[in-house]
Design an enzyme around this catalytic site. Structure first.
Site, PDB file in Angstrom:
ATOM      1  N   ASP A  10       0.815  -1.214   0.000  1.00  0.00           N
ATOM      2  CA  ASP A  10       0.000   0.000   0.000  1.00  0.00           C
ATOM      3  C   ASP A  10       0.853   1.271   0.000  1.00  0.00           C
ATOM      4  O   ASP A  10       1.561   1.559   0.969  1.00  0.00           O
ATOM      5  CB  ASP A  10      -0.902   0.037   1.237  1.00  0.00           C
ATOM      6  CG  ASP A  10      -1.773  -1.193   1.374  1.00  0.00           C
ATOM      7  OD1 ASP A  10      -1.244  -2.314   1.260  1.00  0.00           O
ATOM      8  OD2 ASP A  10      -2.983  -1.029   1.626  1.00  0.00           O
ATOM      9  N   GLU A  34      -4.533   2.390  -2.923  1.00  0.00           N
ATOM     10  CA  GLU A  34      -5.753   2.908  -2.315  1.00  0.00           C
ATOM     11  C   GLU A  34      -5.513   3.985  -1.257  1.00  0.00           C
ATOM     12  O   GLU A  34      -6.447   4.682  -0.879  1.00  0.00           O
ATOM     13  CB  GLU A  34      -6.567   1.756  -1.716  1.00  0.00           C
ATOM     14  CG  GLU A  34      -5.967   1.141  -0.467  1.00  0.00           C
ATOM     15  CD  GLU A  34      -7.028   0.911   0.601  1.00  0.00           C
ATOM     16  OE1 GLU A  34      -8.219   0.932   0.263  1.00  0.00           O
ATOM     17  OE2 GLU A  34      -6.651   0.745   1.773  1.00  0.00           O
ATOM     18  N   HIS A  60     -10.622   1.901   0.696  1.00  0.00           N
ATOM     19  CA  HIS A  60     -10.603   3.362   0.517  1.00  0.00           C
ATOM     20  C   HIS A  60     -10.780   3.760  -0.948  1.00  0.00           C
ATOM     21  O   HIS A  60     -10.498   4.912  -1.312  1.00  0.00           O
ATOM     22  CB  HIS A  60      -9.295   3.945   1.054  1.00  0.00           C
ATOM     23  CG  HIS A  60      -9.175   3.890   2.542  1.00  0.00           C
ATOM     24  ND1 HIS A  60      -9.956   4.654   3.390  1.00  0.00           N
ATOM     25  CD2 HIS A  60      -8.371   3.145   3.353  1.00  0.00           C
ATOM     26  CE1 HIS A  60      -9.642   4.391   4.643  1.00  0.00           C
ATOM     27  NE2 HIS A  60      -8.680   3.479   4.651  1.00  0.00           N
ATOM     28  N   HIS A  73      -7.296  -7.760  -0.167  1.00  0.00           N
ATOM     29  CA  HIS A  73      -7.246  -6.609   0.722  1.00  0.00           C
ATOM     30  C   HIS A  73      -8.153  -6.902   1.911  1.00  0.00           C
ATOM     31  O   HIS A  73      -9.370  -6.730   1.843  1.00  0.00           O
ATOM     32  CB  HIS A  73      -7.716  -5.360  -0.040  1.00  0.00           C
ATOM     33  CG  HIS A  73      -7.328  -4.085   0.605  1.00  0.00           C
ATOM     34  ND1 HIS A  73      -6.077  -3.525   0.464  1.00  0.00           N
ATOM     35  CD2 HIS A  73      -8.028  -3.231   1.394  1.00  0.00           C
ATOM     36  CE1 HIS A  73      -6.023  -2.387   1.133  1.00  0.00           C
ATOM     37  NE2 HIS A  73      -7.199  -2.183   1.715  1.00  0.00           N
TER      38      HIS A  73
END
Length: 264
Positions: free
Chosen positions: A8, A39, A68, A150
Site C-alpha cells: 500500500d 488505495e 478506501h 485486501h
C-alpha cells in the site's frame, strides 16, 4: 515470469519512496510486471487520476485498490476508462470500475484480481465465491494469475491462500500495512504472504501522524487523522513463476528504510 508487487502506497511520503525505489528495483530484478496497491496514495485516502498517472510513469503496470477506493471522488471521473486500475471484484454489482485486469507486456500476460475481505471491513459479496468465479473465467487462457486480497483478518487471508493454492500463481495480502514474516510457496505452487506491508511514513501509525491516533486511543474521543511526514520505509515482494505452468518458484520479501536504500 518475474513480478514485483508493492505494498500500500501511502500519501506523499509513499509516493516519493515509490518514485525513488521503482527504478532501482527494475534495475536489480528486471521484472516483467510491477503491480502496486494505490488505495492510500492520495493523502492516505483513495487515489486521483494525476497520482495514478504518476505511478504509471514511474514504471507501475497495474494498480489495485481496497476499502478506501471511493474516498477521493476524483476516481469516479476515470475508473471506468483506465484499464490498468482495478477495485475489489466483490463490491456490489453495478459498482463503477472492474475487479480484474489482464496486463500485457513484451508478449507476456498477467491476470491481476483484486478482492476485499469481509471480516472487520464493510459488507461485500463473498470474496471466496468471487475468486472461484474469476479464476474459472481466466484460467483456461492464462497461466499467470495474481490475487491482491485486501483484508483485515489474518485468518481470512490465510484461508484465501489455501483456498486458491494450485489455482493461481500468488495470493498476497494488503491493507494492514505491516509486512508479515510468513512468506512461503504453498504445496500446490501458489506464492503466499499475509501482508506485503506499506510504502510510506515510517514513524507514524500505519501512515497517519501519531499524535492524533494516540489521542484517540488514550481518550476514546474523536480525532482527525492526517498523513504523517518524515522518513519513509518501503515494502514489496519479488516473485518468479514457472513459464510452463504458472506456479511460483521464488518469493522474496523486500524491506527498505530510507536511510539505507540501495541498488543502482
Amino acid at each position: 515470469m518475474k513480478v514485483i508487487f508493492i505494498g500500500d502506497i501511502f500519501g506523499s511520503v509513499g509516493r516519493q519512496a515509490a518514485k525513488e525505489m521503482i527504478p532501482k528495483l527494475r534495475n536489480k530484478y528486471r521484472p516483467d510486471f510491477i503491480i502496486a496497491n494505490g488505495e492510500n496514495s492520495a493523502g492516505g485516502r483513495g487515489i486521483t487520476k494525476a497520482i495514478a498517472n504518476q505511478l504509471f510513469e514511474w514504471g507501475v503496470h497495474g494498480i489495485t485498490m481496497g476499502n478506501h477506493t471511493w474516498d477521493n471522488k476524483d476516481i469516479f471521473q476515470f475508473i471506468d476508462e483506465e484499464p490498468r486500475l482495478i477495485r475489489p471484484a466483490n463490491f456490489s454489482p453495478g459498482t463503477p470500475g472492474k475487479g480484474a485486469m489482464v496486463l500485457k507486456e513484451n508478449r507476456k500476460e498477467l491476470v491481476v484480481i483484486n478482492l476485499q475481505g469481509r471480516t472487520f471491513l464493510p459488507p461485500g459479496d463473498c470474496p471466496f465465491r468471487k475468486a472461484d468465479e474469476l479464476v474459472e473465467q481466466y484460467a483456461s487462457e492464462h497461466r499467470f494469475i495474481l490475487v491482491d486480497f485486501h483484508a483485515e483478518a489474518t485468518s481470512e487471508k490465510i484461508a484465501m491462500g489455501w483456498h486458491l493454492d494450485g489455482k493461481v500463481s500468488a495470493v498476497l495480502g494488503t491493507h494492514t500495512h505491516v509486512q508479515t514474516n510468513d512468506d512461503r510457496i504453498l504445496p500446490e505452487g501458489t506464492a503466499y504472504l499475509t501482508d506485503v506491508g506499506m510504502v510510506g511514513p515510517r514513524d507514524g501509525i500505519l501512515g497517519m501522524e501519531k499524535t492524533a491516533v494516540l489521542h484517540k486511543f488514550t481518550t476514546q474521543l474523536p480525532a482527525r487523522f492526517e498523513a504523517d511526514g518524515g522518513k519513509w520505509h518501503f515494502h514489496a515482494v519479488y516473485m518468479e513463476f514457472n513459464d510452463s505452468n504458472g506456479r511460483a518458484v521464488k518469493l522474496e520479501k523486500i524491506r527498505i528504510q530510507e536511510e539505507d536504500y540501495w541498488m543502482e
